[in-house]
Design an enzyme around this catalytic site. Structure first.
Site, PDB file in Angstrom:
ATOM      1  N   ASP A   1      -5.443 -46.286  16.997  1.00 32.61           N
ATOM      2  CA  ASP A   1      -6.106 -46.918  15.858  1.00 32.61           C
ATOM      3  C   ASP A   1      -7.094 -45.921  15.254  1.00 32.61           C
ATOM      4  OD1 ASP A   1      -8.213 -46.817  17.627  1.00 32.61           O
ATOM      5  OD2 ASP A   1      -8.607 -48.963  17.603  1.00 32.61           O
TER       6      ASP A   1
ATOM      7  N   LYS B   1       1.455 -48.721  16.692  1.00 30.36           N
ATOM      8  CA  LYS B   1       0.160 -49.159  17.223  1.00 30.36           C
ATOM      9  C   LYS B   1       0.274 -50.556  17.821  1.00 30.36           C
ATOM     10  CE  LYS B   1      -3.185 -50.735  14.596  1.00 30.36           C
ATOM     11  NZ  LYS B   1      -4.297 -50.863  13.630  1.00 30.36           N
TER      12      LYS B   1
END
Length: 212
Positions: free
Chosen positions: A139, A121
């Site tokens: 996310d 991420k």
């Protein structure tokens, strides 16, 4: 409607709804985004943006932060939660950037993944926002929304969601698309309350509403 067609329609509508959406973490240098995204784990971006002001007031550049004691970093970042592990990762990451990359953040996905505290991420966020490269940031908002909309089918593991989205989201749209999902997830397709489907720009194409 195929998943590719659905994805394209979602991209178009979210762009119209949130034309100026971007990263909600404040930063003016790449290493600061690395710090902030590590602090953002299980913490709001708004809180991170406040905490880093104190951090950079004391350690204004990468070298200063690399030389700081972990305990001193922890005292400042504690309001973000998980202070010990976050301070340790930030210290180790800054040291590695200083010693191995001359204080520069590498423009390479695999190199980013080797930095302490940096996962897929974070690496994707850096690639998209700092270097303008194709990126998909999975996310919690992204994972929740793409499942609800029907772009992926019951996939919750971040890497698997990322891989599924790479197949249907044009590379040049990935980064902005994920930022817009964050805005939409906060304002409309919320997690802790019932989603505000009546005001959603995707309500007529969203799988959650029973649309085939």
């Amino acid at each position: 409607m195929t998943k590719e067609e659905l994805a394209q329609e979602v991209i178009v509508r979210l762009e119209k709804e949130y034309p100026d959406a971007g990263c909600t973490l404040d930063y003016d240098q790449a290493w600061k985004l690395l710090v902030s995204v590590r602090l953002a784990a299980q913490c709001t971006d708004a809180r991170v943006n406040v905490v880093v002001e104190d951090l950079y007031a004391k350690y204004p550049d990468l070298d200063a932060l690399a030389e700081a004691e972990v305990e001193d970093i922890e005292r400042i970042v504690r309001p973000c939660g998980l202070g010990k592990s976050k301070a340790r990762d930030i210290s180790a990451c800054m040291k590695k950037l200083k010693e191995e990359y001359g204080g520069k953040v590498p423009e390479d996905f695999d190199a980013l993944l080797k930095l302490p505290g940096v996962g897929r991420k974070s690496a994707n966020l850096i690639m998209g926002d700092v270097f303008g490269k194709p990126a998909i940031v999975t996310d919690t908002h992204c994972i929740r929304l793409v499942n609800r909309i029907g772009l992926v089918d019951g996939i919750k593991e971040p890497k698997k969601v990322e891989m599924a989205l790479w197949k249907i989201i044009p590379p040049e749209d990935g980064s902005d698309f994920c930022h817009r999902l964050v805005y939409h997830g906060r304002d409309v397709c919320t997690a802790r309350t019932k989603p505000y489907c009546e005001k959603c720009c995707l309500k007529d194409i969203c799988e959650k509403n029973g649309v085939e």
